[in-house]
Scaffold this active site. Structure first.
Site, mmCIF file in Angstrom:
data_model
loop_
_atom_site.group_PDB
_atom_site.id
_atom_site.type_symbol
_atom_site.label_atom_id
_atom_site.label_comp_id
_atom_site.label_asym_id
_atom_site.label_seq_id
_atom_site.Cartn_x
_atom_site.Cartn_y
_atom_site.Cartn_z
ATOM 1 N N PHE A 189 0.834 -1.215 0.000
ATOM 2 C CA PHE A 189 0.000 0.000 0.000
ATOM 3 C C PHE A 189 0.861 1.255 0.000
ATOM 4 O O PHE A 189 0.401 2.316 0.395
ATOM 5 C CB PHE A 189 -0.976 -0.014 1.188
ATOM 6 C CG PHE A 189 -1.675 -1.342 1.352
ATOM 7 C CD1 PHE A 189 -2.626 -1.737 0.424
ATOM 8 C CD2 PHE A 189 -1.327 -2.196 2.371
ATOM 9 C CE1 PHE A 189 -3.229 -2.984 0.520
ATOM 10 C CE2 PHE A 189 -1.931 -3.446 2.477
ATOM 11 C CZ PHE A 189 -2.884 -3.850 1.556
ATOM 12 N N ILE A 227 2.390 -6.995 -4.872
ATOM 13 C CA ILE A 227 2.045 -6.792 -3.460
ATOM 14 C C ILE A 227 0.598 -7.200 -3.197
ATOM 15 O O ILE A 227 0.078 -6.985 -2.118
ATOM 16 C CB ILE A 227 2.279 -5.330 -3.027
ATOM 17 C CG1 ILE A 227 1.509 -4.360 -3.932
ATOM 18 C CG2 ILE A 227 3.753 -5.021 -3.028
ATOM 19 C CD1 ILE A 227 1.524 -2.916 -3.441
ATOM 20 N N GLY A 228 -0.036 -7.782 -4.216
ATOM 21 C CA GLY A 228 -1.414 -8.240 -4.013
ATOM 22 C C GLY A 228 -2.335 -8.125 -5.215
ATOM 23 O O GLY A 228 -3.272 -8.903 -5.343
ATOM 24 N N ILE A 242 -10.128 -3.890 -19.395
ATOM 25 C CA ILE A 242 -9.793 -4.643 -18.191
ATOM 26 C C ILE A 242 -9.026 -5.902 -18.593
ATOM 27 O O ILE A 242 -9.559 -6.780 -19.273
ATOM 28 C CB ILE A 242 -11.065 -5.005 -17.400
ATOM 29 C CG1 ILE A 242 -11.826 -3.731 -17.013
ATOM 30 C CG2 ILE A 242 -10.711 -5.815 -16.151
ATOM 31 C CD1 ILE A 242 -11.042 -2.721 -16.202
ATOM 32 N N PRO A 301 -10.171 -9.458 -15.402
ATOM 33 C CA PRO A 301 -11.412 -9.009 -14.753
ATOM 34 C C PRO A 301 -11.565 -9.471 -13.308
ATOM 35 O O PRO A 301 -12.057 -8.724 -12.469
ATOM 36 C CB PRO A 301 -12.509 -9.632 -15.629
ATOM 37 C CG PRO A 301 -11.859 -9.884 -16.939
ATOM 38 C CD PRO A 301 -10.427 -10.179 -16.656
ATOM 39 N N THR A 315 -9.180 -10.302 -10.938
ATOM 40 C CA THR A 315 -8.302 -9.598 -9.992
ATOM 41 C C THR A 315 -8.598 -8.094 -10.003
ATOM 42 O O THR A 315 -8.429 -7.428 -8.988
ATOM 43 C CB THR A 315 -6.820 -9.854 -10.325
ATOM 44 O OG1 THR A 315 -6.586 -9.532 -11.682
ATOM 45 C CG2 THR A 315 -6.452 -11.296 -10.069
ATOM 46 N N GLY A 341 -4.602 2.253 -15.050
ATOM 47 C CA GLY A 341 -4.414 1.700 -13.706
ATOM 48 C C GLY A 341 -5.682 1.695 -12.865
ATOM 49 O O GLY A 341 -6.649 2.392 -13.154
ATOM 50 N N GLY A 397 -5.345 0.577 -9.049
ATOM 51 C CA GLY A 397 -5.075 0.440 -7.611
ATOM 52 C C GLY A 397 -5.474 1.655 -6.817
ATOM 53 O O GLY A 397 -6.025 1.549 -5.716
ATOM 54 N N GLU A 398 -5.221 2.838 -7.354
ATOM 55 C CA GLU A 398 -5.492 4.062 -6.585
ATOM 56 C C GLU A 398 -6.959 4.491 -6.718
ATOM 57 O O GLU A 398 -7.602 4.828 -5.726
ATOM 58 C CB GLU A 398 -4.576 5.213 -7.034
ATOM 59 C CG GLU A 398 -3.144 4.833 -7.386
ATOM 60 C CD GLU A 398 -2.364 4.163 -6.289
ATOM 61 O OE1 GLU A 398 -2.570 4.512 -5.108
ATOM 62 O OE2 GLU A 398 -1.551 3.271 -6.596
#
Lengths: 327, 722, 208
Positions: free
Chosen positions: B239, B465-466, B611, B614, B616, B684, B686-687
């Site tokens: 994170f 990291i995940g 995507i 899809p 994950t 992206g 993640g954010e």
């Protein structure tokens, strides 16, 4: 963790004998609080007396009530059919505490013995009269959002963290302890202490004594009970305020009632005045609110916990309303 | 050339290792003779160590060494830097165990190394120190006068009427607070380090970038990067905290060299609050002007955040305000206040999540002021092109996203009046917000190896990291080559692999994925030259040829085909403004008597291009929302400023959301390829999964109660006292 | 006094008491630090270690383990650092996250707060012991299928907890699962999928 010796005992007699051998010896039951405190360096016993194999885990009906062995696990009590039938408040309170894993480990006796979650107590770099008498109270004038509004002293404003004990104090439970001089009984309300000038003493158990069992007398309160715990997340958190409420309602009137709070004092906080006032009155929100106001008479804010002066009475009302089936 | 079809959802390619416990994280590698390191930390916030007594610890059983500033071997790269930070904040550099100076509470003052963990822990408790305390400052609110403009973030102004936010017919002025938040990945940070001789170092690390850790260690020890091997195949969450190689990791490596044994350091949970960064406490002022009919005329947004005395941490807190809405006059300012604290680090969504809480709350407030639906207000002020950069967006499907999300949550069916909806005793509220984050793409390299058995191995020094890096990469390779998923293997987390950037800023799929795309495309070319081709999931002789893969390889005396490709964005990207977008809708319940807030339902929509993976990707979204629930309702790192010390540095008192806090989360993808960003058409995620979510909750709380909470987290006390 | 107690007294004597009794070390207390250190590293150290450790017999994943450990060693550290069963994770070391969840005699517990010696004679199951050879346990399959994890670090604890959640009869509704899985923190935020996975296993009716 310091090095310590470890002895496993299988009877309460050998447990008590083993305890007498070393001044800093402690009983080890579920370990959920003690091992944590040892890891944090708050407690450093030189001997642990493992009592997990002592046969004190039964839950049985007696002529006057239920007797719960001190080593009964929190889960076992919460899920026990007799407990659920006679004292649903106790089951509800237990299930509101900790996590399923911790409840599988923690025992009834250990739950009574658990120490405050006050951060100043846990962090040896900070002042705390409970951990280190005379060092001062870090919470006074510090971070005290979680702290006591009742019965605090200028030495300590910590709260007792247990949910189970809130229910047991409401249910007039009686604790049996055994020590070198034999057994004695302690009414639940007299077990935990207010901090006064000696906050290092959480309760009135004498050194070397072992909690054997807790007896809960039968009552007529099982139809209307509710344990309401207000916390910062939906589960697995200590109470900001919790209320255990149990009532017997006859024809709309409160025939009997028990009220106790958690998260507000150094001990589980029984609301006897409010109970007395409510008895015989109609089970209405208005009366609940008046009783809640009465319960708050001596409440005092420490600054960061000012909101509890509002939250506590509101929670009493909500718990009573829910117990009465009005929500 | 790109990928034009939709991807299938597949299970994680490394999932089996994770569900069986076989996945090994840094502290879990069996290294013969490993020793255990435990750190002793300062209870003082600023000052100097006057004495430190390590005798009892040194004498304790099993102890190999105790290091303090008095005997710590010098770290050459640090010695070269000197103590002067040359930063505007003016502080000295922080070199752990480099001097007797204490710059923050919790700073390590000694390392104890012993043969077992228990012995190291106990010996550490025997180290005693005395300090000369100096006055310390950890409270941003009491040190605002030290606010300075960081060198990396200037003020921004657009439009001639810089006072429009004050003079408009409708004006909103509000202050917002985001507290300290701590990453708290479930895996504790640390390092396992050992040397061969004095110049060959191997580490198992908890890092979001194996190459970055390699570079940092090479710089610290002044040895060639090639002599430093960094492994981090599995990382238990980051994170953002793993975007830096922290001083204690360097020091432990140095200690390992000194004791000539492998040394393992695993931080304690409380050390995770002080030694691996955090989201900085940030106060924000927004002043916003609009016409009576809801046209924005001016926005002023100023953010002030804490940093360490020894480092000028800077993040994009006010960035979104510059371009999100079509507003002619915009001014943003960002200031930092140096405090006696450890340095912050980007935390998921980083500054943009902090800024979006303020901006998207203010937008909601303004919508109510001008009597408009918050969704209509956003549409009315929609920016068709990027007003900051004056460029078209590479893609922007926000309007479609608004529609998809609002329909799913039933936005139009709600009664928009505040405090108008109930469910039993509970007040019901709906809120929404927008999230946005740059669609970044960095340079990345990938090696492909096509084996004689038709399996494909891909390698790149990237991380997971995940989010599921390997899974996404395997899907890209599958789509380019047509090979079945199970015949493709992607390896990462090894600094010896071809270089890639760190996993951060939502850029991994775009960056590494492009390299995978390019290297697979190159492999196709190579096969064509060799008279072969990918055909329906296998390698077959090209039309008119008879030799298969094995024959061709054997005739060329090879056991595999191999190609390595580096990839980065082209000049065409300069013509566009590239962003990922998200829309969050939250339905909450608020109990008026107890102040308890529960998120009841969430619909979150991502406009993040095509995507790639899809399944994950959906997990990324629900994870971001869960983090957003924490940001909105439960998370706050609390410092007692009298001591400069955390008073909730554990997972019982710092409330990360638990399962009971999180409802079923519905995710929707617009799933339209972006024609510019990269060959996959992806952006992206993640954010954006987290950015803005806290505002959606705060806005829903307002709708439920009529109470506007501008200070996170929204705990019961704030509802009761509002 | 029973035999167990006597036995405990013999095997569990504290280091402090040992040192008091040891004339060799008493003598050394008067000599320089370096000599003491050298001596402690030597034979006395070995004697001290032997006295400070105690025997533990415990069955882990069906395999009987006999080890000697210090009383302060937790089950978690025994598993991870001595038996190299690293599937069980350390997330907080204080019973606040659930990453270390294992089964002791079929009950889910936090191994970080369990002193290893208290598991004498008991059966411990960790994530490594859940699958039947190469055949995954239905809960492992469901976590894979529903993507009930991201970084994977809390996953073994989640799965061990989830298995018990069903066995205990606390997986009747998603709400109940959420409450009874709240002792396992997932920072990546996979809860929504974890709940789906558990409900799927529960409704599938396979033996867990």
């Amino acid at each position: 963790m310091n090095q310590f010796s470890y002895v496993r005992v299988t009877s309460k007699e050998s447990a008590i004998a083993a305890m007498a051998k070393e001044k800093t010896a402690m009983f080890l039951a579920g370990g959920t609080n003690l091992v944590d405190l040892m890891k944090s360096g708050v407690t450093s016993p030189e001997r642990l007396v493992d009592i997990n194999n002592v046969p004190l885990a039964t839950i049985e009906e007696t002529k006057t009530g239920l007797r719960i062995g001190a080593l009964a696990k929190n889960t076992a009590v919460a899920e026990n059919a007799l407990v659920i039938r006679h004292f649903p408040l106790l089951s509800q309170a237990l299930k509101a505490g900790a996590s399923p894993q911790l409840r599988n480990m923690a025992t009834v006796g250990g739950n009574m013995m658990q120490r405050t979650r006050c951060h100043y107590f846990y962090d040896s770099a900070l002042p705390c009269n409970k951990r280190n008498p005379g060092s001062g109270c870090g919470a006074i004038g510090g971070f005290n959002r979680m702290h006591a509004i009742f019965g605090a002293s200028d030495k300590c404003i910590a709260v007792h963290p247990s949910d189970m004990c809130v229910a047991l104090t409401a249910l007039d439970a009686v604790i049996t302890v055994a020590g070198p001089k034999g057994e004695r009984k302690i009414p639940f309300g007299d077990f935990h202490r207010l901090p006064g000038d000696t906050p290092e003493q959480d309760n009135n158990l004498q050194r070397g004594e072992l909690i054997i069992a807790v007896d809960i007398p039968f009552n007529q309160l099982s139809a209307h009970t509710h344990y309401l715990k207000v916390r910062d997340r939906a589960s697995y958190a200590f109470a900001l305020v919790s209320v255990g409420a149990a009532m017997q309602i006859k024809g709309g009137n409160i025939a009997d009632v028990r009220l106790a709070m958690g998260g507000v004092a150094h001990k589980p906080w029984r609301l006897k005045e409010a109970e007395a006032w409510l008895k015989g009155k109609p089970a209405t929100e208005e009366n609940f609110r008046k009783a809640a106001g009465m319960a708050m008479t001596n409440a005092k804010s420490q600054g960061g916990n000012e909101f509890k002066l509002t939250l506590a009475p509101n929670t009493i009302v909500e718990a009573l309303k829910t117990a009465a089936g009005q929500v | 050339m790109g990928i034009d079809k939709k991807s299938e959802p597949i299970n994680r390619v490394d999932g089996r290792a994770k569900v069986t416990g076989k996945a090994k994280y840094f502290a879990e590698f069996e290294v013969p003779g490993v020793t255990f390191c435990v750190m002793v930390t300062s209870p003082v916030t600023r000052g100097t160590i006057t004495t430190i007594n390590t005798k009892a610890a040194e004498r304790a059983p099993g102890v190999l060494a105790v290091f303090t500033h008095l005997n710590m071997p010098a770290i050459p790269g640090w010695a070269e830097q000197g103590n002067n930070s040359k930063l505007p904040s003016g502080g000295e550099r922080y070199h752990m165990l480099g001097s007797n100076k204490i710059l923050f509470n919790g700073q390590p003052v000694a390392l104890v190394i012993a043969d077992t963990l228990e012995r190291a822990q106990h010996a550490a408790s025997l180290v005693t120190a005395t300090y000369n305390k100096a006055e310390h400052h950890t409270d941003l609110l009491k040190n605002k006068e030290k606010a300075a403009m960081p060198p990396r973030m200037g003020d921004y102004t657009r439009g001639a009427d810089t006072n429009a936010h004050n003079t408009a017919p409708v004006v909103l002025k509000a202050d917002y607070t985001v507290p300290i938040e701590v990453h708290n990945p479930m895996e504790l940070a640390g390092i396992l380090a050992f040397w061969e001789g004095d110049d060959k170092l191997t580490v198992y690390a908890k890092t979001q970038g194996v190459k970055s850790t390699q570079r940092t260690l090479a710089g610290a020890f002044k040895i060639d990067e090639k002599n430093i091997q960094v492994y981090a195949e599995f990382v238990g969450g980051g994170f953002g905290m793993g975007l830096r190689t922290w001083p204690q990791e360097v020091v432990v490596a140095a200690a390992a060299r000194a004791v000539k044994k492998p040394v393992k350091l695993v931080l304690t949970r409380d050390q995770m609050f002080t030694l691996v960064g955090y989201r900085p406490y940030t106060i924000q002022h927004i002043s916003m002007g609009a016409t009576q009919d809801g046209q924005l005329t001016g926005i002023y947004h100023e953010a002030t955040a804490e940093t360490a005395s020894y480092d000028d941490f800077t993040e994009g807190t006010v960035g979104m305000t510059r371009f999100m809405y079509a507003c002619p006059n915009v001014t943003t300012k960002y200031r930092i206040v140096p405090l006696d604290r450890g340095v912050p680090i980007w935390m998921r969504g980083p500054g943009e999540a902090t800024g979006a809480f303020a901006l998207e709350s203010a937008i909601d407030e303004m919508a109510y002021k001008v009597n408009m639906d918050p969704l209509q207000f956003r549409l009315k002020n929609f920016a068709e092109t990027d007003p900051e950069k004056n460029k078209p967006f590479s893609s922007n499907n926000l309007k479609e996203a608004y529609q998809l999300g609002s329909e799913r949550i039933g936005w139009a069916k709600r009664n928009p009046a505040p405090a108008s909806m109930k469910d039993g005793e509970w007040l019901v509220g709906y809120g929404m917000s927008t999230g946005v984050f740059g669609a970044h793409r960095g340079e990345s390299t990938c090696r492909a190896q096509l084996n004689a058995d038709g399996t494909l191995l891909l390698q790149s020094a990237t991380s997971d990291i995940g989010p599921g890096t390997s899974t996404a990469m395997v899907q890209i390779a599958h789509e380019v080559t047509g090979l079945p998923i199970e015949k493709i293997r992607f390896e990462l987390g090894n600094a010896a692999f071809p270089p890639s950037g760190s996993q951060g800023g939502s850029a991994t799929v775009s960056s590494v994925g492009s390299a995978v795309f390019d290297v697979c495309t190159a492999l196709k070319g190579m096969l064509t030259e060799a008279g072969l081709s990918f055909d329906n999931g296998t390698v077959k002789p090209a039309a008119g040829k008879s030799d298969g893969l094995q024959e061709v390889l054997s005739k060329q005396n090879k056991t595999f085909f191999e190609v390595t490709k580096s990839s980065k964005g082209g000049a065409e990207q300069e013509k566009y403004s590239m962003y990922s977008f998200s829309i969050h809708f939250a339905e909450v319940r608020v109990h008026p008597a107890t102040g308890v807030v529960r998120v009841k339902r969430v619909v979150t929509v991502a406009d993040s291009g095509r995507i790639v993976s899809p399944k994950t990707a959906a997990s990324q979204m629900i994870g971001g929302v869960t983090g957003g629930i924490g940001m909105a309702l439960t998370e706050e790192g609390i410092i007692d400023h009298r001591f400069g010390r955390f008073v909730n540095n554990n997972l019982a008192d710092y409330h990360v959301p638990v399962s009971a806090d999180v409802p079923h989360i519905e995710t929707i993808f617009v799933d339209k390829p972006d024609p510019i960003t990269n060959p996959m058409g992806s952006k992206g995620m993640g954010e954006i999964a987290l950015i803005g979510f806290s505002a959606a909750v705060a806005n829903a709380v307002y709708h439920a109660t009529g109470k506007r909470i501008r200070e996170l987290p929204i705990t019961p006390d704030k509802i009761l006292s509002a | 006094m029973d035999d167990q107690l006597k036995n405990g007294e013999h095997t569990g004597t504290s280091r402090r008491s040992f040192l008091k009794k040891s004339s060799l070390i008493t003598a050394l207390a008067l000599t320089p630090d370096t000599v003491i250190k050298a001596a402690e590293k030597g034979i006395d150290e070995q004697i001290a270690s032997a006295i400070e450790t105690m025997p533990l017999n415990v069955t882990i994943n069906g395999v009987k383990q006999s080890v000697r450990i210090e009383p302060r060693v937790t089950l978690l550290d025994l598993l991870r650092e001595r038996l190299h069963l690293t599937g069980t994770k350390k997330g907080c070391d204080h019973g606040q996250c659930g990453a270390c969840t294992v089964h002791v005699d079929g009950q889910r517990v936090n191994s970080c707060l369990t002193l290893a010696l208290t598991t004498e004679g008991r059966n411990v199951t960790t994530i490594e012991g859940l699958a039947d050879g190469d055949n995954l346990h239905p809960m492992q399959e469901a976590f894979l299928e529903h993507d009930g994890f991201q970084c994977g670090y809390c996953t073994p604890g989640q799965i061990m907890s989830a298995v018990c959640c069903i066995r205990e009869g606390h997986a009747n509704t998603p709400e109940e699962v959420r409450e009874y899985m709240s002792g396992n923190i997932c920072r990546c935020g996979a809860y929504s999928n974890i709940v789906d996975a558990i409900m799927d296993v529960k409704q599938g009716g396979k033996k867990v």
